[in-house]
Design a protein around this motif. Structure first.
Motif, PDB file in Angstrom:
ATOM      1  N   THR A  79       2.251   7.908   6.242  1.00  0.00           N
ATOM      2  CA  THR A  79       3.130   8.310   5.154  1.00  0.00           C
ATOM      3  C   THR A  79       2.674   7.743   3.819  1.00  0.00           C
ATOM      4  N   GLY A  80       2.422   6.430   3.765  1.00  0.00           N
ATOM      5  CA  GLY A  80       2.003   5.813   2.512  1.00  0.00           C
ATOM      6  C   GLY A  80       3.037   5.951   1.413  1.00  0.00           C
ATOM      7  N   HIS A  81       2.705   5.415   0.239  1.00  0.00           N
ATOM      8  CA  HIS A  81       3.594   5.573  -0.907  1.00  0.00           C
ATOM      9  C   HIS A  81       2.765   5.437  -2.177  1.00  0.00           C
ATOM     10  N   ARG A  82       2.880   4.321  -2.881  1.00  0.00           N
ATOM     11  CA  ARG A  82       2.165   4.160  -4.144  1.00  0.00           C
ATOM     12  C   ARG A  82       1.204   2.977  -4.127  1.00  0.00           C
ATOM     13  N   SER A  83       0.740   2.639  -2.936  1.00  0.00           N
ATOM     14  CA  SER A  83      -0.324   1.648  -2.803  1.00  0.00           C
ATOM     15  C   SER A  83      -1.390   2.253  -1.914  1.00  0.00           C
ATOM     16  N   ILE A  84      -2.570   1.670  -1.937  1.00  0.00           N
ATOM     17  CA  ILE A  84      -3.691   2.233  -1.195  1.00  0.00           C
ATOM     18  C   ILE A  84      -4.636   1.109  -0.788  1.00  0.00           C
ATOM     19  N   GLY A  85      -5.395   1.338   0.247  1.00  0.00           N
ATOM     20  CA  GLY A  85      -6.395   0.374   0.675  1.00  0.00           C
ATOM     21  C   GLY A  85      -7.590   1.090   1.250  1.00  0.00           C
ATOM     22  N   ALA A  86      -8.694   0.387   1.329  1.00  0.00           N
ATOM     23  CA  ALA A  86      -9.912   0.949   1.917  1.00  0.00           C
ATOM     24  C   ALA A  86     -10.788  -0.192   2.395  1.00  0.00           C
ATOM     25  N   ILE A  87     -11.646   0.117   3.366  1.00  0.00           N
ATOM     26  CA  ILE A  87     -12.531  -0.886   3.949  1.00  0.00           C
ATOM     27  C   ILE A  87     -13.969  -0.551   3.585  1.00  0.00           C
ATOM     28  N   LYS A  88     -14.745  -1.590   3.287  1.00  0.00           N
ATOM     29  CA  LYS A  88     -16.155  -1.414   2.950  1.00  0.00           C
ATOM     30  C   LYS A  88     -17.024  -1.593   4.192  1.00  0.00           C
ATOM     31  N   THR A  89     -18.292  -1.286   4.036  1.00  0.00           N
ATOM     32  CA  THR A  89     -19.212  -1.372   5.166  1.00  0.00           C
ATOM     33  C   THR A  89     -19.374  -2.793   5.683  1.00  0.00           C
ATOM     34  N   ASP A  90     -19.080  -3.787   4.846  1.00  0.00           N
ATOM     35  CA  ASP A  90     -19.199  -5.179   5.286  1.00  0.00           C
ATOM     36  C   ASP A  90     -17.950  -5.674   6.002  1.00  0.00           C
ATOM     37  N   GLY A  91     -16.963  -4.772   6.218  1.00  0.00           N
ATOM     38  CA  GLY A  91     -15.750  -5.140   6.929  1.00  0.00           C
ATOM     39  C   GLY A  91     -14.693  -5.791   6.074  1.00  0.00           C
ATOM     40  N   THR A  92     -14.892  -5.858   4.771  1.00  0.00           N
ATOM     41  CA  THR A  92     -13.867  -6.412   3.893  1.00  0.00           C
ATOM     42  C   THR A  92     -12.811  -5.353   3.587  1.00  0.00           C
ATOM     43  N   LEU A  93     -11.586  -5.809   3.349  1.00  0.00           N
ATOM     44  CA  LEU A  93     -10.458  -4.932   3.065  1.00  0.00           C
ATOM     45  C   LEU A  93     -10.026  -5.107   1.619  1.00  0.00           C
ATOM     46  N   TRP A  94      -9.799  -3.990   0.936  1.00  0.00           N
ATOM     47  CA  TRP A  94      -9.426  -3.996  -0.480  1.00  0.00           C
ATOM     48  C   TRP A  94      -8.183  -3.144  -0.664  1.00  0.00           C
ATOM     49  N   MET A  95      -7.249  -3.611  -1.530  1.00  0.00           N
ATOM     50  CA  MET A  95      -6.022  -2.866  -1.770  1.00  0.00           C
ATOM     51  C   MET A  95      -5.653  -2.908  -3.239  1.00  0.00           C
ATOM     52  N   TRP A  96      -4.818  -1.936  -3.645  1.00  0.00           N
ATOM     53  CA  TRP A  96      -4.391  -1.873  -5.040  1.00  0.00           C
ATOM     54  C   TRP A  96      -3.195  -0.930  -5.164  1.00  0.00           C
ATOM     55  N   GLY A  97      -2.513  -0.992  -6.329  1.00  0.00           N
ATOM     56  CA  GLY A  97      -1.344  -0.149  -6.582  1.00  0.00           C
ATOM     57  C   GLY A  97      -0.046  -0.924  -6.514  1.00  0.00           C
ATOM     58  N   GLN A  98       1.017  -0.238  -6.106  1.00  0.00           N
ATOM     59  CA  GLN A  98       2.344  -0.841  -6.048  1.00  0.00           C
ATOM     60  C   GLN A  98       2.360  -2.036  -5.096  1.00  0.00           C
ATOM     61  N   ASN A  99       3.128  -3.071  -5.475  1.00  0.00           N
ATOM     62  CA  ASN A  99       3.107  -4.309  -4.672  1.00  0.00           C
ATOM     63  C   ASN A  99       4.442  -5.026  -4.713  1.00  0.00           C
ATOM     64  N   ASP A 100       5.530  -4.288  -4.891  1.00  0.00           N
ATOM     65  CA  ASP A 100       6.835  -4.927  -5.059  1.00  0.00           C
ATOM     66  C   ASP A 100       7.334  -5.627  -3.815  1.00  0.00           C
ATOM     67  N   ARG A 101       6.792  -5.308  -2.638  1.00  0.00           N
ATOM     68  CA  ARG A 101       7.184  -5.984  -1.401  1.00  0.00           C
ATOM     69  C   ARG A 101       6.012  -6.739  -0.764  1.00  0.00           C
ATOM     70  N   GLY A 102       4.984  -6.992  -1.542  1.00  0.00           N
ATOM     71  CA  GLY A 102       3.841  -7.716  -1.015  1.00  0.00           C
ATOM     72  C   GLY A 102       2.951  -6.872  -0.138  1.00  0.00           C
ATOM     73  N   GLN A 103       3.052  -5.547  -0.241  1.00  0.00           N
ATOM     74  CA  GLN A 103       2.312  -4.649   0.653  1.00  0.00           C
ATOM     75  C   GLN A 103       0.803  -4.651   0.416  1.00  0.00           C
ATOM     76  N   LEU A 104       0.347  -5.257  -0.668  1.00  0.00           N
ATOM     77  CA  LEU A 104      -1.095  -5.360  -0.891  1.00  0.00           C
ATOM     78  C   LEU A 104      -1.715  -6.533  -0.134  1.00  0.00           C
ATOM     79  N   GLY A 105      -0.871  -7.444   0.366  1.00  0.00           N
ATOM     80  CA  GLY A 105      -1.380  -8.551   1.176  1.00  0.00           C
ATOM     81  C   GLY A 105      -2.094  -9.631   0.408  1.00  0.00           C
ATOM     82  N   LEU A 106      -1.817  -9.738  -0.885  1.00  0.00           N
ATOM     83  CA  LEU A 106      -2.519 -10.678  -1.758  1.00  0.00           C
ATOM     84  C   LEU A 106      -1.745 -11.973  -1.999  1.00  0.00           C
TER      85      LEU A 106
END
Length: 392
Positions: A79-106
């Motif tokens: 479903t998603g909403h207004r945040s997004i994430g993607a994984i790189k070839t090195d296995g690192t995880l990156w996220m950005w966008g809405q974060n009002d509930r800590g959904q970016l994991g930062l």
């Protein structure tokens, strides 16, 4: 062509669970086919910086996110909403966008309009996005979640607490596939069992009731579940025999069983055994067959079914007659798919320019986005954003 996901990578061909388990035990994998690494592009709604372009500007045509060519994995159908994430070839995880509930994991609730790395780990293999929460898998088969947990325990942690950094769900190391809806999650393990948790008002957990659960619960006892797909308040799954099953909300016929009756346990859609992949929007469903055809059903108010009209359908309808469809995707009232020739096609709601056609006109039949033939993966997110990876 059908695909199977093993440790976050998709492989071509239909696999039985016995073949999957044997490959895992032997640590022998076939050569991966999709997705491939490449450039990341985005367009559409950008109210919370979710396009990753360091601004809040809406775009109706593809815009490249940075200059890296190492993006490899977008979120699974969810479903998603207004945040997004993607994984790189090195296995690192990156996220950005809405974060009002800590959904970016930062570890905070600050919004970001450009990709930010989650910790320093290089072992992420797959992620899925719910409404203000995130669930992800590591290469060791462990399951992790973060963000909004206050609504019926959607994080699967046995409580109703929100977290702004990743928390492990139990201690098991055999999680295989994940997909999130608004406040619930459906998952499979390497043994072919099916598990769900979170909100259950529409029977979307498939447990035969409408009781919410804050920790994973097994759906039945079968061990032949292969792929899972959540959207809105419903779920779909494909078994190893190629049959497709659905349950949950059905107010627009999105379950595809010819009715608008809600189902609180998995219900088979027709009797065919050649379903390959699926995805869905809030109230509509998309699926491809092994013969390369694409089918849609459910809500169609803005032409998201791609059938040239705005009529709802409660059973699968074929979109055109082509046999070259490969990767389906669904968003909020819009739909997309990649063909076997690597072209990208979108249709439906376009109020935010999410169809990438340089305008904001709705379309009720598939429209090609540009002329590239190197699109490898597509994810349609929440209220009108599109993300794709283009091979380098």
């Amino acid at each position: 062509m059908a695909t199977t996901v093993i440790s976050g990578v998709q492989y071509s061909g239909i696999w039985t669970m016995q073949q999957v388990n044997a490959a895992i035990a032997a640590s022998t994998w076939p050569v991966p086919t999709v997705p491939g690494q490449g450039y990341l592009y985005s367009w559409g709604n950008n109210a919370n910086g979710q396009l990753g372009l360091s601004n809040l500007t809406f775009y109706s045509s593809p815009k490249q996110v940075g200059s890296l060519i190492t993006w490899v994995t977008l979120p699974t159908p969810s479903t998603g909403h207004r945040s997004i994430g993607a994984i790189k070839t090195d296995g690192t995880l990156w996220m950005w966008g809405q974060n009002d509930r800590g959904q970016l994991g930062l570890g905070n609730i600050t919004e970001y309009s450009s990709p930010k790395q989650i910790g320093a780990l290089t072992a992420w293999s797959k992620l899925t996005l719910g409404y203000q929460f995130t669930v992800a898998l590591k290469t060791d088969g462990t399951l992790w979640s973060w963000g909004r947990g206050t609504t019926f325990g959607s994080l699967g942690l046995g409580n109703l607490t929100s977290y702004s950094s990743p928390k492990q769900v139990g201690a098991l190391t055999n999680w295989l596939n994940i997909s999130a809806s608004y406040y619930s999650v459906v998952a499979t393990k390497t043994d072919g069992t099916l598990w769900t948790w979170g909100w259950n008002q529409n029977g979307q957990l498939g447990l035969g009731n409408v009781t919410p659960y804050s920790s994973p619960k097994q759906v039945g006892s079968l061990t032949d579940w292969l792929k899972v797909f959540s959207s809105g308040y419903s779920c779909r799954a494909i078994k190893t025999d190629g049959t497709i099953w659905a349950w949950g909300n059905n107010n627009n016929g999105q379950l595809g069983d010819g009715t608008i009756t809600y189902r609180s346990s998995p219900t088979q859609i027709g009797s065919l055994t050649n379903w390959a992949n699926s995805a869905g929007g809030t109230n509509h469903s998309i699926a491809t067959k092994t013969d390369g055809t694409i089918w849609t059903w459910g809500a169609n108010g803005v032409g998201q079914l791609g059938l040239g009209n705005t009529t709802n359908y409660s059973s699968p309808k074929q979109v055109g007659s082509l046999t070259t469809w490969s990767i389906p995707a669904g968003g909020y009232s819009f739909t997309g798919a990649i063909k076997t020739d690597g072209t990208l096609w979108l249709w439906g709601n376009n109020v935010n320019g999410q169809l990438g056609l340089g305008n904001r006109t709705n379309y009720s039949s598939p429209k090609q986005v540009g002329s590239l033939t190197t699109w490898t993966s597509v994810y349609l997110n929440g209220p009108g954003q599109t993300f794709v990876i283009v091979s380098s």
